[in-house]
Design a protein around this motif. Structure first.
Motif, PDB file in Angstrom:
ATOM      1  N   CYS A 171      -9.155   4.159  -9.038  1.00 44.98           N
ATOM      2  CA  CYS A 171      -7.967   4.675  -9.797  1.00 44.98           C
ATOM      3  C   CYS A 171      -6.787   4.676  -8.567  1.00 44.98           C
ATOM      4  O   CYS A 171      -7.097   5.209  -7.438  1.00 44.98           O
ATOM      5  CB  CYS A 171      -7.835   6.161 -10.005  1.00 44.98           C
ATOM      6  SG  CYS A 171      -5.858   6.715 -10.776  1.00 44.98           S
ATOM      7  N   LEU A 172      -6.172   3.522  -8.691  1.00 40.71           N
ATOM      8  CA  LEU A 172      -5.130   3.243  -7.871  1.00 40.71           C
ATOM      9  C   LEU A 172      -3.779   3.781  -7.894  1.00 40.71           C
ATOM     10  O   LEU A 172      -3.288   3.368  -9.104  1.00 40.71           O
ATOM     11  CB  LEU A 172      -4.949   1.925  -7.441  1.00 40.71           C
ATOM     12  CG  LEU A 172      -5.961   0.906  -7.316  1.00 40.71           C
ATOM     13  CD1 LEU A 172      -6.081  -0.780  -7.347  1.00 40.71           C
ATOM     14  CD2 LEU A 172      -6.743   1.069  -6.006  1.00 40.71           C
ATOM     15  N   THR A 173      -2.683   4.532  -7.294  1.00 37.71           N
ATOM     16  CA  THR A 173      -1.817   5.158  -7.399  1.00 37.71           C
ATOM     17  C   THR A 173      -0.557   4.669  -6.451  1.00 37.71           C
ATOM     18  O   THR A 173      -0.789   4.057  -5.368  1.00 37.71           O
ATOM     19  CB  THR A 173      -1.662   6.569  -6.757  1.00 37.71           C
ATOM     20  OG1 THR A 173      -3.169   6.875  -7.958  1.00 37.71           O
ATOM     21  CG2 THR A 173      -0.166   7.049  -7.681  1.00 37.71           C
ATOM     22  N   TYR A 174       0.468   3.981  -6.877  1.00 37.93           N
ATOM     23  CA  TYR A 174       1.625   3.479  -6.513  1.00 37.93           C
ATOM     24  C   TYR A 174       3.031   4.447  -6.335  1.00 37.93           C
ATOM     25  O   TYR A 174       2.856   4.575  -7.622  1.00 37.93           O
ATOM     26  CB  TYR A 174       1.817   1.838  -6.345  1.00 37.93           C
ATOM     27  CG  TYR A 174       0.534   1.593  -6.443  1.00 37.93           C
ATOM     28  CD1 TYR A 174       0.461   0.267  -6.037  1.00 37.93           C
ATOM     29  CD2 TYR A 174      -0.021   1.084  -7.370  1.00 37.93           C
ATOM     30  CE1 TYR A 174      -0.368  -0.625  -5.414  1.00 37.93           C
ATOM     31  CE2 TYR A 174      -1.369   0.036  -6.816  1.00 37.93           C
ATOM     32  CZ  TYR A 174      -1.688  -0.714  -5.580  1.00 37.93           C
ATOM     33  OH  TYR A 174      -1.813  -1.612  -5.716  1.00 37.93           O
ATOM     34  N   ARG A 175       3.264   3.986  -5.094  1.00 37.76           N
ATOM     35  CA  ARG A 175       4.866   5.144  -4.760  1.00 37.76           C
ATOM     36  C   ARG A 175       5.672   4.344  -4.708  1.00 37.76           C
ATOM     37  O   ARG A 175       5.406   3.455  -3.726  1.00 37.76           O
ATOM     38  CB  ARG A 175       4.360   6.572  -4.250  1.00 37.76           C
ATOM     39  CG  ARG A 175       3.095   7.285  -5.078  1.00 37.76           C
ATOM     40  CD  ARG A 175       3.123   8.857  -4.403  1.00 37.76           C
ATOM     41  NE  ARG A 175       2.571   9.480  -5.094  1.00 37.76           N
ATOM     42  CZ  ARG A 175       3.337  10.270  -5.739  1.00 37.76           C
ATOM     43  NH1 ARG A 175       4.948  10.489  -5.503  1.00 37.76           N
ATOM     44  NH2 ARG A 175       2.935  11.844  -6.606  1.00 37.76           N
ATOM     45  N   LEU A 182     -10.050  -5.091  -0.753  1.00 39.56           N
ATOM     46  CA  LEU A 182      -8.646  -5.829  -0.644  1.00 39.56           C
ATOM     47  C   LEU A 182      -7.451  -5.769  -1.345  1.00 39.56           C
ATOM     48  O   LEU A 182      -6.370  -6.593  -0.974  1.00 39.56           O
ATOM     49  CB  LEU A 182      -9.730  -6.901  -2.216  1.00 39.56           C
ATOM     50  CG  LEU A 182      -9.094  -8.045  -3.436  1.00 39.56           C
ATOM     51  CD1 LEU A 182      -8.904  -8.940  -2.358  1.00 39.56           C
ATOM     52  CD2 LEU A 182      -8.955  -7.682  -4.150  1.00 39.56           C
ATOM     53  N   VAL A 183      -7.263  -4.461  -2.161  1.00 40.08           N
ATOM     54  CA  VAL A 183      -5.493  -4.727  -2.385  1.00 40.08           C
ATOM     55  C   VAL A 183      -4.878  -4.008  -1.020  1.00 40.08           C
ATOM     56  O   VAL A 183      -3.985  -3.963  -1.386  1.00 40.08           O
ATOM     57  CB  VAL A 183      -5.561  -2.775  -4.096  1.00 40.08           C
ATOM     58  CG1 VAL A 183      -6.178  -3.808  -4.451  1.00 40.08           C
ATOM     59  CG2 VAL A 183      -6.025  -1.364  -3.019  1.00 40.08           C
ATOM     60  N   ASN A 184      -5.534  -3.214  -0.009  1.00 37.09           N
ATOM     61  CA  ASN A 184      -4.633  -2.949   0.944  1.00 37.09           C
ATOM     62  C   ASN A 184      -4.360  -4.094   1.352  1.00 37.09           C
ATOM     63  O   ASN A 184      -3.652  -4.477   2.396  1.00 37.09           O
ATOM     64  CB  ASN A 184      -5.260  -2.352   1.771  1.00 37.09           C
ATOM     65  CG  ASN A 184      -5.779  -0.546   1.249  1.00 37.09           C
ATOM     66  OD1 ASN A 184      -4.615   0.127   1.035  1.00 37.09           O
ATOM     67  ND2 ASN A 184      -6.369   0.281   1.660  1.00 37.09           N
ATOM     68  N   LYS A 185      -4.592  -5.599   1.487  1.00 33.18           N
ATOM     69  CA  LYS A 185      -3.958  -6.362   2.208  1.00 33.18           C
ATOM     70  C   LYS A 185      -3.176  -7.266   1.449  1.00 33.18           C
ATOM     71  O   LYS A 185      -1.988  -7.571   2.154  1.00 33.18           O
ATOM     72  CB  LYS A 185      -5.042  -7.608   2.120  1.00 33.18           C
ATOM     73  CG  LYS A 185      -6.620  -7.320   2.103  1.00 33.18           C
ATOM     74  CD  LYS A 185      -7.335  -9.215   2.388  1.00 33.18           C
ATOM     75  CE  LYS A 185      -8.866  -8.436   3.294  1.00 33.18           C
ATOM     76  NZ  LYS A 185      -9.449  -9.330   2.635  1.00 33.18           N
ATOM     77  N   SER A 186      -2.901  -6.626  -0.130  1.00 31.69           N
ATOM     78  CA  SER A 186      -1.543  -6.523  -0.420  1.00 31.69           C
ATOM     79  C   SER A 186      -0.077  -6.202   0.071  1.00 31.69           C
ATOM     80  O   SER A 186      -0.367  -4.789   1.106  1.00 31.69           O
ATOM     81  CB  SER A 186      -1.729  -6.392  -1.540  1.00 31.69           C
ATOM     82  OG  SER A 186      -1.615  -5.525  -2.008  1.00 31.69           O
ATOM     83  N   ASP A 187       1.470  -6.550  -0.105  1.00 35.11           N
ATOM     84  CA  ASP A 187       2.480  -6.459   0.680  1.00 35.11           C
ATOM     85  C   ASP A 187       2.236  -4.775   0.505  1.00 35.11           C
ATOM     86  O   ASP A 187       2.453  -3.824   1.094  1.00 35.11           O
ATOM     87  CB  ASP A 187       3.618  -6.577  -0.093  1.00 35.11           C
ATOM     88  CG  ASP A 187       3.892  -8.361   0.953  1.00 35.11           C
ATOM     89  OD1 ASP A 187       3.038  -8.240   2.293  1.00 35.11           O
ATOM     90  OD2 ASP A 187       4.401  -9.141   0.497  1.00 35.11           O
ATOM     91  N   LYS A 188       2.047  -4.304  -0.916  1.00 36.06           N
ATOM     92  CA  LYS A 188       2.914  -3.125  -1.339  1.00 36.06           C
ATOM     93  C   LYS A 188       0.796  -2.543  -1.570  1.00 36.06           C
ATOM     94  O   LYS A 188       0.763  -2.866  -2.797  1.00 36.06           O
ATOM     95  CB  LYS A 188       3.662  -2.686  -3.027  1.00 36.06           C
ATOM     96  CG  LYS A 188       3.751  -1.158  -3.651  1.00 36.06           C
ATOM     97  CD  LYS A 188       4.788  -0.723  -2.428  1.00 36.06           C
ATOM     98  CE  LYS A 188       4.074   0.599  -2.921  1.00 36.06           C
ATOM     99  NZ  LYS A 188       5.178   1.343  -1.793  1.00 36.06           N
ATOM    100  N   ARG A 189       0.437  -1.153  -1.064  1.00 36.40           N
ATOM    101  CA  ARG A 189      -0.148  -0.587  -0.794  1.00 36.40           C
ATOM    102  C   ARG A 189      -0.306   0.238  -1.418  1.00 36.40           C
ATOM    103  O   ARG A 189       0.634   1.601  -1.643  1.00 36.40           O
ATOM    104  CB  ARG A 189      -0.893  -0.869   0.542  1.00 36.40           C
ATOM    105  CG  ARG A 189      -1.120  -1.577   1.650  1.00 36.40           C
ATOM    106  CD  ARG A 189      -1.294  -0.988   2.989  1.00 36.40           C
ATOM    107  NE  ARG A 189      -1.921  -2.522   3.424  1.00 36.40           N
ATOM    108  CZ  ARG A 189      -1.530  -2.602   5.154  1.00 36.40           C
ATOM    109  NH1 ARG A 189      -1.308  -1.001   5.115  1.00 36.40           N
ATOM    110  NH2 ARG A 189      -1.518  -3.243   5.741  1.00 36.40           N
TER     111      ARG A 189
END
Length: 128
Positions: free
Chosen positions: A116-120, A84-91
């Motif tokens: 746990c999701l890490t965003y950079r 689901l989160v990989n469908k968004s513009d910012k993965r």
């Protein structure tokens, strides 16, 4: 980035995160240590930090085992969330399933599984 610029930018990012956490804790059920509960799932938003010229933060959530039916396993739930989160513009730059064991005041061990999701973000992604 320059050191002063980094410090100021981190200060503003973390101030915005504090305001966001407070907003969620007002709108949803507050939990300990800046966590909040939405539809039976506990979420935690970390502070932002700087690493190798990238700003990063983590969003973690407890896997709601009590809300999953017998056929839905934790690993399947994790894979579905990542999909689901990989469908968004910012993965997220990483997605992990973590097992945390804590002892409570009653000397009882509590075991919990978290996503746990890490965003950079690099400087160019944040502003022009």
């Amino acid at each position: 980035m320059g050191q002063l610029k980094d410090i100021l930018f981190l200060q503003h990012i973390n101030q915005a995160f504090d305001e966001l956490r407070q907003s969620f804790m007002t709108k949803y059920k507050p939990k300990k240590n800046n966590r909040f509960l939405i539809k039976g799932i506990t979420y935690d938003l970390s502070d932002c930090t700087l690493d190798n010229d990238e700003f990063y933060f983590e969003i973690s959530s407890k896997i709601p085992e009590n809300l999953l039916d017998q056929r839905t396993k934790k690993v399947k739930f994790f894979k579905d969330v990542v999909k689901l989160v990989n469908k968004s513009d910012k993965r997220p730059s990483s997605a992990t399933m973590e097992n945390i064991v804590k002892s409570s005041a009653e000397a009882e061990l509590k075991e919990r599984d978290y996503i746990c999701l890490t965003y950079r973000y690099n400087e160019k992604e944040l502003y022009t």
